[in-house]
Write a protein that holds these residues in place. Structure first.
Motif, PDB file in Angstrom:
ATOM      1  N   GLU A  24      43.830  -0.578  56.174  1.00 53.84           N
ATOM      2  CA  GLU A  24      44.650   0.362  56.937  1.00 53.84           C
ATOM      3  C   GLU A  24      46.012   0.415  56.252  1.00 53.84           C
ATOM      4  N   HIS A  25      46.340   1.560  55.670  1.00 56.46           N
ATOM      5  CA  HIS A  25      47.585   1.706  54.922  1.00 56.46           C
ATOM      6  C   HIS A  25      48.439   2.794  55.571  1.00 56.46           C
ATOM      7  N   THR A  26      49.674   2.455  55.884  1.00 60.84           N
ATOM      8  CA  THR A  26      50.642   3.420  56.393  1.00 60.84           C
ATOM      9  C   THR A  26      51.712   3.628  55.333  1.00 60.84           C
ATOM     10  N   LEU A  27      51.911   4.889  54.929  1.00 58.79           N
ATOM     11  CA  LEU A  27      52.862   5.218  53.869  1.00 58.79           C
ATOM     12  C   LEU A  27      53.921   6.164  54.409  1.00 58.79           C
ATOM     13  N   ILE A  28      55.174   5.877  54.099  1.00 60.26           N
ATOM     14  CA  ILE A  28      56.270   6.794  54.431  1.00 60.26           C
ATOM     15  C   ILE A  28      56.680   7.488  53.144  1.00 60.26           C
ATOM     16  N   LEU A  29      56.403   8.766  53.064  1.00 53.72           N
ATOM     17  CA  LEU A  29      56.613   9.522  51.833  1.00 53.72           C
ATOM     18  C   LEU A  29      57.613  10.641  52.083  1.00 53.72           C
ATOM     19  N   THR A  30      58.838  10.421  51.644  1.00 55.46           N
ATOM     20  CA  THR A  30      59.835  11.483  51.714  1.00 55.46           C
ATOM     21  C   THR A  30      59.973  12.192  50.373  1.00 55.46           C
ATOM     22  N   GLY A  31      59.510  11.536  49.321  1.00 55.83           N
ATOM     23  CA  GLY A  31      59.693  12.083  47.984  1.00 55.83           C
ATOM     24  C   GLY A  31      61.067  11.823  47.408  1.00 55.83           C
ATOM     25  N   VAL A  32      61.928  11.200  48.182  1.00 56.42           N
ATOM     26  CA  VAL A  32      63.314  10.950  47.778  1.00 56.42           C
ATOM     27  C   VAL A  32      63.481   9.483  47.421  1.00 56.42           C
ATOM     28  N   GLY A  33      64.322   9.195  46.437  1.00 58.33           N
ATOM     29  CA  GLY A  33      64.566   7.830  46.016  1.00 58.33           C
ATOM     30  C   GLY A  33      63.562   7.374  44.981  1.00 58.33           C
ATOM     31  N   ILE A 115      61.148  25.612  39.580  1.00 60.74           N
ATOM     32  CA  ILE A 115      61.352  26.960  40.114  1.00 60.74           C
ATOM     33  C   ILE A 115      61.987  26.916  41.494  1.00 60.74           C
ATOM     34  N   ASP A 116      61.496  26.022  42.376  1.00 63.76           N
ATOM     35  CA  ASP A 116      62.015  26.007  43.748  1.00 63.76           C
ATOM     36  C   ASP A 116      62.495  24.632  44.212  1.00 63.76           C
ATOM     37  N   ASP A 117      62.507  23.654  43.286  1.00 61.27           N
ATOM     38  CA  ASP A 117      62.978  22.293  43.586  1.00 61.27           C
ATOM     39  C   ASP A 117      62.142  21.590  44.653  1.00 61.27           C
ATOM     40  N   GLU A 118      60.923  22.054  44.875  1.00 61.15           N
ATOM     41  CA  GLU A 118      60.053  21.389  45.832  1.00 61.15           C
ATOM     42  C   GLU A 118      59.402  20.156  45.179  1.00 61.15           C
ATOM     43  N   ILE A 119      59.176  19.143  46.009  1.00 64.96           N
ATOM     44  CA  ILE A 119      58.607  17.877  45.541  1.00 64.96           C
ATOM     45  C   ILE A 119      57.102  17.871  45.812  1.00 64.96           C
ATOM     46  N   TYR A 120      56.340  17.474  44.784  1.00 62.88           N
ATOM     47  CA  TYR A 120      54.881  17.364  44.915  1.00 62.88           C
ATOM     48  C   TYR A 120      54.453  15.962  44.498  1.00 62.88           C
ATOM     49  N   LEU A 121      53.577  15.367  45.284  1.00 60.71           N
ATOM     50  CA  LEU A 121      53.047  14.037  45.015  1.00 60.71           C
ATOM     51  C   LEU A 121      51.527  14.110  44.882  1.00 60.71           C
ATOM     52  N   TYR A 122      50.989  13.285  44.016  1.00 59.69           N
ATOM     53  CA  TYR A 122      49.537  13.098  43.979  1.00 59.69           C
ATOM     54  C   TYR A 122      49.244  11.727  43.395  1.00 59.69           C
ATOM     55  N   SER A 123      48.089  11.189  43.763  1.00 58.18           N
ATOM     56  CA  SER A 123      47.707   9.864  43.266  1.00 58.18           C
ATOM     57  C   SER A 123      46.709   9.988  42.128  1.00 58.18           C
ATOM     58  N   GLN A 124      46.758   9.019  41.222  1.00 57.70           N
ATOM     59  CA  GLN A 124      45.759   8.879  40.165  1.00 57.70           C
ATOM     60  C   GLN A 124      45.539   7.382  39.978  1.00 57.70           C
ATOM     61  N   PHE A 125      44.322   6.922  40.316  1.00 59.65           N
ATOM     62  CA  PHE A 125      44.088   5.488  40.430  1.00 59.65           C
ATOM     63  C   PHE A 125      43.154   4.902  39.382  1.00 59.65           C
ATOM     64  N   GLY A 206      52.732  17.325  49.660  1.00 62.98           N
ATOM     65  CA  GLY A 206      53.771  18.239  49.202  1.00 62.98           C
ATOM     66  C   GLY A 206      53.517  19.614  49.782  1.00 62.98           C
ATOM     67  N   PRO A 207      54.368  20.570  49.489  1.00 64.20           N
ATOM     68  CA  PRO A 207      54.179  21.927  50.038  1.00 64.20           C
ATOM     69  C   PRO A 207      53.112  22.719  49.284  1.00 64.20           C
ATOM     70  N   SER A 231      53.037  26.046  45.286  1.00 67.25           N
ATOM     71  CA  SER A 231      53.392  27.369  45.802  1.00 67.25           C
ATOM     72  C   SER A 231      53.712  28.352  44.691  1.00 67.25           C
ATOM     73  N   SER A 232      54.393  27.883  43.645  1.00 67.14           N
ATOM     74  CA  SER A 232      54.812  28.793  42.578  1.00 67.14           C
ATOM     75  C   SER A 232      53.662  29.215  41.677  1.00 67.14           C
ATOM     76  N   LEU A 233      52.491  28.587  41.840  1.00 70.39           N
ATOM     77  CA  LEU A 233      51.317  28.968  41.054  1.00 70.39           C
ATOM     78  C   LEU A 233      50.266  29.694  41.886  1.00 70.39           C
ATOM     79  N   PHE A 234      50.480  29.765  43.182  1.00 69.69           N
ATOM     80  CA  PHE A 234      49.414  30.193  44.082  1.00 69.69           C
ATOM     81  C   PHE A 234      48.907  31.605  43.779  1.00 69.69           C
ATOM     82  N   GLU A 235      49.801  32.485  43.329  1.00 66.82           N
ATOM     83  CA  GLU A 235      49.368  33.858  43.050  1.00 66.82           C
ATOM     84  C   GLU A 235      48.345  33.923  41.926  1.00 66.82           C
TER      85      GLU A 235
END
Length: 881
Positions: A24-33, A115-125, A206-207, A231-235
């Motif tokens: 059971e893992h609880t993660l707090i992900l703000t993308g900041v810091g 492009i929009d300064d949005e933060i995106y996270l993904y895991s690679q294990f 992420g968004p 978002s910036s690639l969605f089109e």
């Protein structure tokens, strides 16, 4: 950030002690810091009074509580492990820690969209990087259910292996963690997964924007499908095509395996700065976002994306449902996924010639890898993580898939897939070894596979098959013998002679100007030689093709007359596979120093217009570049680049405008343009009024290719690069601009680039790769000398050999590998001697580094041999257009 090892013996000992009930893992992900908080609760059984460890590469550890007792952090927390002493039969471990956000494509990767300064996270294990995100028993045979609770900004999308729940208020979670509530946050509480290995768990946040569909599985259940990207690639996300391929793959695999899809949903997420093509996280596959096409792709790239999508889908059964016990059986994942994805592509999609692509790309990768000093059996000896981390190679993927194709023919397709169903049914949600699979295939086929496995799976190396033909005075064949020879490598065991199911093809001109197949002789070769009795008395054909239709995995040689005719009349063959097999054989002869590279260049330049198979054409374009840039002596390269560029312009006048051929030839001209006239023409394509050339739209990515080509000759001002960066502020644009500026063949540009690469440890993986690509462009002058470096740098070659060992001490595996391979100095006698000396001086270097340096040396030695042959000859084949 250094790498950390785990041995097979440690893993074997730990799995004998530990059985995990739940994570059971609880993660707090703000993308900041620089880090994020994780609180973990792990329940597991163990041998009473035993001790072990759990893997965790942390930024800090605040608490370790085992069975109700807080442990002394100074005593139990190490660089990559937390010691667990005094275990009982039933155990509960609570760890509260912070983990690093990564920018290397490992662990939890953080990306900021320019492009929009949005933060995106993904895991690679895969292989051992779940431990960079949460504490875990990081080995494939300790499977367990994983429950993830993720607190993140409420505007984000969060995806994991289980279906995405409706986000709720995080107040209770913050209270449990003793955290001050953060505004505009939400909590996603994912249901526990089925028992899976840690390396296929996933967290993507992420968004991201998404589009959804669904399908009905073979067991009648409804499977939700999702496609996600920034978002910036969605089109640019072509969902209809991607869903179509995915649904075709589901239907094909469920039918052939006889086992329904094993997970609750299937999401595919196109993520930024991904190191590989894709990753088979259970129900949440991450894919290189280059497969979201913002500019025109070649048909070859569209096909490659199709194969990649199906490769990862096949992993849901091979690897995720049934998983190898340890990494020596990695092929049980990758070889099967590679074979099945090509089979599905050929039989369930529009790319019916997928096996031609496989023969051209995958098998050439396998042959190259199998002739390096690092060759290894498909079932590789893996003693620790350092062994496996560089083993995602052409043998594990492509040779294994080639051999599986032969195995299907050997046991029978129906028996093969019946055996797989038994295998899945018996071992679902568990771990297996080679013997488990062979048992089922032997049971359904009635064949003893012990010898086959020993020769094909448990021995390394490749053999050579050639034809010896004799004719009588009347021109009829008196003898046609097919011989098999071991292909020996210094320092490697001589490979055994293997059983082959192959065909010998006769091709002749019937008077219509075409070389058509007149006879095909299927035969089994098991030993040194076999006579083709059916050929005796037949007229000698114009060309005898060894391993016709590419049925077996082997090096081949044609008789000299057949090769001469085949090369001279390559355009006259009726099918692309035969064309490409001829070129593959010719290329192999060149690489082995048996023919001058001019023979290959002349053949391809003459017949390139007749190669219409997109992936085959792309392969020849890449090999042409290698032929000129690596296998011709440096003094001959400038002239040959110019000849190639002129030839591409000639070809562009003969092929349909706007076609895939035209697209590839335009890119070829950009790549090889080098004379003042050619560069002026290339520059003219950048004018605003030039919207297209030869029917090819000069879109964003093609414009970048032009700029990079001009920068490589210092033939464009940096203002043009800056303006293009303004027009394309995307992440791809940032990388392309870095490559362009690093490509300039000047002391200042190369010195600035090298300094950034080696001194800036904070460079993200994508920028490091882009800079390294540009640094290598034009580094070696036509004289053979390397561009000089600016003080205080020593010559680049000296800097490389002085620094390379340090990269493996301070960088993660992906970054160290990239730098070791991409910054290796251009081929010369000095480079070869320096590499040999480095290997002598560093016998205790990390195993992965030693392997890559030996491979670098082998490639450099081969290139010098080919250059010497090319210097001594003007070509031995008479190639006429």
């Amino acid at each position: 950030m250094p790498q950390h090892n785990l041995t097979r013996d440690e893993a074997r000992e730990r799995s004998a002690l530990v059985d995990v009930s739940s994570y059971e893992h609880t993660l707090i992900l703000t993308g900041v810091g620089e880090s994020f908080r994780v609180r973990s609760r792990i329940r597991f059984t163990a041998a009473p009074e035993s001790s072990t460890f759990i893997d965790a590469i942390t930024a800090s550890v605040e608490r370790v509580r085992l069975n109700g007792l807080d442990l002394d952090l100074a005593e139990v927390v190490g660089p990559a492990r937390i010691a667990l002493p005094g275990l009982t039969a039933e155990n509960e471990l609570i760890v509260d820690a912070h983990f690093h956000y990564m920018n290397t494509g490992e662990g939890l990767h953080r990306f900021v969209d320019p492009i929009d300064d949005e933060i995106y996270l993904y895991s690679q294990f895969e292989v051992p990087d779940a431990r960079r995100v949460f504490p875990v028993f990081e080995q494939p045979d300790i499977k367990a259910p994983f429950s993830f609770t993720v607190v993140a900004p409420d505007k984000w999308t969060v995806v994991s292996n289980s279906p995405t729940p409706t986000p709720g208020s995080p107040a209770e979670t913050f209270t449990e963690l003793g955290e001050t509530p953060l505004p505009s946050m939400a909590v996603w509480q994912f249901a526990p997964t089925t028992p899976i290995s840690s390396y296929i768990t996933a967290i993507i946040a992420g968004p991201y924007r998404s589009v959804h569909s669904e399908l009905t599985s073979s067991d009648g259940s409804l499977v939700p499908l999702g496609l996600y990207c920034r978002s910036s690639l969605f089109e640019h996300l072509d969902a209809e095509n991607l869903f179509g391929v995915t649904k075709a793959g589901f239907e094909f695999f469920e039918r052939e395996f006889g086992v329904s899809y094993p997970f609750e949903k299937y999401d595919q997420l196109f993520v930024p700065e991904f190191n590989a093509g894709a990753m088979e996280n259970a129900g949440a596959v991450t894919i290189l976002e280059n497969y979201v096409f913002r500019s025109r792709p070649t048909e070859a790239l569209v096909e490659r994306r199709t194969v990649t999508v199906l490769h990862e889908l096949a992993h849901m059964w091979f690897g995720d449902l049934v998983t190898m016990r340890w990494w020596n059986d990695l092929w049980l994942n990758e070889s099967f996924a590679e074979f099945m994805s090509t089979l599905a592509t050929a039989e369930a999609t529009d790319f019916a010639e997928a096996w031609t692509t496989f023969a051209t790309i995958e098998k050439s990768w396998a042959y190259r890898q199998d002739q390096l000093p690092s060759t290894h059996p498909i079932v590789a000896p893996i003693e620790d993580l350092a062994d496996v981390e560089v083993n995602f190679d052409g043998i594990t993927y492509a040779k294994g898939a080639s051999v599986l194709k032969q195995l299907v023919a050997w046991v029978g397709r129906e028996q093969f897939f019946t055996g797989l169903k038994r295998y899945f049914d018996k071992h679902a949600w568990s771990n297996t070894e080679l013997a488990d699979l062979l048992d089922e295939l032997e049971a359904t086929s009635g064949r003893d596979l012990t010898s086959w496995s020993r020769l094909w799976l448990e021995e390394s190396g490749v053999n050579l098959i050639e034809a010896a033909v004799e004719t009588g005075d009347d021109g009829a064949i008196s003898s046609l013998r097919v011989d098999q020879l071991p292909w020996s490598l210094e320092g490697q065991p001589t490979p055994s002679l293997r059983p082959h199911r192959l065909a010998i093809g006769f091709y002749s001109d019937g008077g219509d100007g075409r070389l058509a197949l007149t006879h095909s002789f299927p035969l089994d070769l098991d030993g040194e030689s076999v006579e083709v009795e059916e050929a005796r008395g037949l007229p000698r054909p114009d060309v005898i093709i060894v391993n016709d239709a590419d049925l077996s995995y082997t090096k081949v040689r044609f008789d000299e007359a057949s090769m001469g005719t085949a090369a001279r009349r390559l355009s006259d063959f009726d099918d692309s596979l035969t064309q490409l097999l001829v070129l593959a054989t010719l290329w192999d002869e060149v690489r082995d120093g048996e023919r001058p590279v001019q023979d290959y260049i002349d053949t391809v330049m003459t017949h390139l217009g007749a190669i219409t198979h997109s992936s085959g054409l792309l392969t020849q374009m890449r090999q042409l570049d290698s032929a000129v840039s690596a296998y011709l002596p440096p003094q001959q390269r400038e002239t040959m680049h110019a000849r190639l560029a002129d030839r591409f312009l000639e070809l562009l006048a003969t092929v349909p405008e706007g076609s895939d051929q035209a697209f590839q030839f335009v890119r070829g001209f950009i790549k090889h343009a080098s004379t003042e006239e050619q560069l002026d023409r290339l520059s003219s394509w950048l004018t605003p009024e030039t919207g297209s050339v030869f029917g090819i739209t000069l879109d964003t990515d093609l414009t970048w290719e032009i700029l990079i080509g001009l920068c490589a000759h210092d033939a464009v001002e940096d203002a043009a690069v800056a303006e293009m960066s303004r027009r394309d502020p995307s992440a791809t644009g940032v990388r392309q601009a870095a490559t362009a500026r690093a490509s300039r063949p000047t002391t200042a540009a190369k010195s600035w680039t090298f300094t950034r690469l080696v001194d800036d440890a904070g460079l993200p993986n994508s920028e490091l790769g882009a800079l390294a690509l540009g640094f290598g462009a034009g580094l070696q002058r036509p004289s053979g000398e390397i561009i000089a470096s600016d003080a205080p740098l020593r010559p680049f070659s000296e800097e490389y050999f002085a620094r390379v060992a340090g990269w493996w001490e301070t960088r993660t595996l992906e970054m160290a590998q990239t730098m070791t391979m991409r910054l290796y100095p251009p081929v010369s006698e000095g480079t070869v001697e320096a590499t040999r000396q480095w290997l002598t001086d560093h016998p205790a270097a990390p195993k992965g580094l030693l392997r890559l340096m030996r491979e670098n040396l082998a490639d450099a030695e081969r290139a010098l041999r080919v250059q010497r042959v090319s210097s001594a000859s003007n070509g031995s084949l008479n190639i006429d257009s």
